[in-house]
Design an enzyme around this catalytic site. Structure first.
Site, short mmCIF file in Angstrom:
data_model
loop_
_atom_site.label_atom_id
_atom_site.label_comp_id
_atom_site.label_asym_id
_atom_site.label_seq_id
_atom_site.Cartn_x
_atom_site.Cartn_y
_atom_site.Cartn_z
N ARG A 122 -9.84 0.98 8.08
CA ARG A 122 -9.35 -0.35 8.37
C ARG A 122 -10.37 -1.19 9.10
NH1 ARG A 122 -3.67 0.28 8.43
NH2 ARG A 122 -2.54 -1.56 9.04
N LYS A 130 0.83 -1.21 0.00
CA LYS A 130 0.00 0.00 0.00
C LYS A 130 0.87 1.26 0.00
CE LYS A 130 -2.00 -1.14 3.91
NZ LYS A 130 -1.35 -2.45 4.16
N ARG A 183 -0.67 -9.30 12.93
CA ARG A 183 -1.25 -8.25 12.07
C ARG A 183 -2.07 -8.87 10.94
NH1 ARG A 183 4.14 -5.40 10.60
NH2 ARG A 183 2.94 -4.18 9.10
N ARG A 191 11.02 -1.65 11.30
CA ARG A 191 9.92 -1.23 12.15
C ARG A 191 9.73 -2.20 13.31
NH1 ARG A 191 4.91 0.27 8.24
NH2 ARG A 191 3.82 -1.08 9.72
N ARG A 236 11.79 -5.86 5.45
CA ARG A 236 11.61 -4.46 5.07
C ARG A 236 12.53 -3.53 5.86
NH1 ARG A 236 5.75 -1.88 5.53
NH2 ARG A 236 5.91 -2.75 7.63
P1 AP5 Z 1 4.90 -1.70 1.88
O1 AP5 Z 1 4.60 -0.83 0.71
O2 AP5 Z 1 5.62 -1.11 3.04
O3 AP5 Z 1 3.56 -2.44 2.34
P2 AP5 Z 1 2.30 -1.89 3.13
O4 AP5 Z 1 1.09 -2.51 2.52
O5 AP5 Z 1 2.32 -0.40 3.22
O6 AP5 Z 1 2.56 -2.58 4.54
P3 AP5 Z 1 2.47 -1.98 5.99
O7 AP5 Z 1 3.22 -2.92 6.89
O8 AP5 Z 1 2.83 -0.55 6.05
O9 AP5 Z 1 0.97 -2.15 6.27
P4 AP5 Z 1 0.26 -2.10 7.58
O10 AP5 Z 1 -1.11 -1.95 7.11
O11 AP5 Z 1 0.48 -3.25 8.49
O12 AP5 Z 1 0.98 -0.90 8.38
P5 AP5 Z 1 0.54 0.57 8.75
O13 AP5 Z 1 1.75 1.39 8.85
O14 AP5 Z 1 -0.58 1.02 7.91
O15 AP5 Z 1 5.74 -2.96 1.35
C1 AP5 Z 1 6.21 -3.94 2.24
C2 AP5 Z 1 7.60 -4.46 1.82
O16 AP5 Z 1 7.48 -5.14 0.58
C3 AP5 Z 1 8.65 -3.34 1.58
O17 AP5 Z 1 9.89 -3.82 2.00
C4 AP5 Z 1 8.62 -3.13 0.06
O18 AP5 Z 1 9.88 -2.69 -0.42
C5 AP5 Z 1 8.29 -4.54 -0.44
N1 AP5 Z 1 7.49 -4.55 -1.66
C6 AP5 Z 1 6.43 -3.74 -1.95
N2 AP5 Z 1 5.90 -4.08 -3.15
C7 AP5 Z 1 6.64 -5.14 -3.61
C8 AP5 Z 1 6.57 -5.96 -4.79
N3 AP5 Z 1 5.64 -5.77 -5.72
N4 AP5 Z 1 7.47 -6.96 -4.91
C9 AP5 Z 1 8.43 -7.17 -3.96
N5 AP5 Z 1 8.53 -6.44 -2.84
C10 AP5 Z 1 7.64 -5.43 -2.66
O19 AP5 Z 1 -0.04 0.34 10.22
C11 AP5 Z 1 0.79 -0.02 11.28
C12 AP5 Z 1 -0.02 -0.12 12.56
O20 AP5 Z 1 -0.58 1.18 12.87
C13 AP5 Z 1 -1.22 -1.06 12.55
O21 AP5 Z 1 -0.85 -2.38 12.85
C14 AP5 Z 1 -2.12 -0.43 13.61
O22 AP5 Z 1 -1.69 -0.77 14.91
C15 AP5 Z 1 -1.89 1.06 13.40
N6 AP5 Z 1 -2.85 1.65 12.44
C16 AP5 Z 1 -2.55 2.24 11.23
N7 AP5 Z 1 -3.68 2.65 10.61
C17 AP5 Z 1 -4.70 2.31 11.43
C18 AP5 Z 1 -6.11 2.44 11.34
N8 AP5 Z 1 -6.70 3.02 10.28
N9 AP5 Z 1 -6.88 1.97 12.35
C19 AP5 Z 1 -6.32 1.41 13.45
N10 AP5 Z 1 -4.99 1.24 13.61
C20 AP5 Z 1 -4.19 1.68 12.61
MG MG Z 2 2.53 1.01 4.80
#
Ligand code: AP5
Ligand code: MG
Length: 211
Positions: A88, A13, A167, A156, A123
């Site tokens: 979410r 994402k 997660r 992270r 990552r």
């Molecule tokens: P990346 O682009 O970083 O993936 P992502 O989908 O953004 O993954 P996240 O871990 O950020 O998602 P998340 O939803 O768990 O975390 P968030 O920060 O939102 O890619 C991942 C890896 O793959 C990277 O190394 C990249 O280089 C590689 N990659 C990407 N595309 C690729 C491809 N095509 N091929 C190969 N490699 C590739 O949330 C974190 C925490 O915050 C949550 O757990 C929760 O506690 C809280 N939180 C955030 N938002 C909310 C909400 N709305 N409500 C409640 N709690 C929330």
């Molecule tokens: Mg992300």
């Protein structure tokens, strides 16, 4: 253009949202990045959110809805935006529609579970500009250093295998139902992220957005 990036943790994402932001010049709104910034700044909200984030649970809806509602009022939102990591839960999606905001498309990134675990445990993230790298799939030019600003890259706190598994479980229970929620509105586009590099996935997203 008002977009939501939907998909499991590690689906890409953030990676795709940054590419869309550069190509279409609309801001990325990442609740994960906003919560991590609050943690770094040591605010009360950041400290509270940390407990949830480190165990892989979701931060309570009212906290996240509060941050997003404030962000959506900013001037730069008028030309469109990409929501990354929000909504979410179904109550978050309902709150978004109560704000009177209509969404044009929901990009649903689909990636196999084992690939998600491999991506997240490898990552590397820039704490300064949130750029993402991977120890194998997307290496920085200099080991552990951000290509954009020279900051030291970090892993992270929630990218350990145990937290990643939790997660993914939380995603299936609380976030996956949003696919159906938005399918009812006819705005979901499924994009396969498995077996392609980030550039290949972006080509597909771009062809959908340019239609
Ligand atoms: P990346 O682009 O970083 O993936 P992502 O989908 O953004 O993954 P996240 O871990 O950020 O998602 P998340 O939803 O768990 O975390 P968030 O920060 O939102 O890619 C991942 C890896 O793959 C990277 O190394 C990249 O280089 C590689 N990659 C990407 N595309 C690729 C491809 N095509 N091929 C190969 N490699 C590739 O949330 C974190 C925490 O915050 C949550 O757990 C929760 O506690 C809280 N939180 C955030 N938002 C909310 C909400 N709305 N409500 C409640 N709690 C929330
Ligand atoms: Mg992300």
């Amino acid at each position: 253009m008002r977009l939501i990036m939907l998909g499991a943790p590690g689906a890409g994402k953030g990676t795709q949202a940054r590419k869309i932001m550069e190509r279409y010049e609309i801001p990325q709104v990442s609740t994960g990045d906003m919560l991590r910034e609050a943690r770094r700044n040591g605010t009360e909200m950041g400290k509270k959110a940390a407990e949830f984030m480190d165990s892989g649970r979701l931060v309570p809806d009212e906290v996240v809805v509060g941050i997003v509602s404030e962000r959506l009022q900013a001037d730069d939102m008028k030309k469109g935006f990409i929501l990354d990591g929000f909504p979410r839960t179904v109550p978050q999606a309902e709150a978004l529609s109560k704000f009177g905001i209509t969404i044009d498309k929901v990009v649903n990134l689909e990636v196999d579970e084992e690939e998600l675990v491999e991506r997240l445990t490898g990552r590397l993230t820039c704490p300064k500009c949130s750029a993402m790298y991977h120890k194998v799939f997307s290496q920085p030019k200099v080991k552990w250093v951000c290509d954009h600003d020279g900051a030291d890259l970090i892993q992270r706190d929630d990218d350990t295998e145990a937290t990643v598994r939790n997660r993914l479980k939380v995603y299936k229970e609380q976030t996956f139902p949003l696919v159906k929620f938005y399918q009812k509105e006819g705005i979901v586009v499924d994009v396969s992220g498995t077996g392609k590099n980030a550039g290949g996935v972006f080509d597909e997203i771009q062809s959908i957005l340019d239609q």
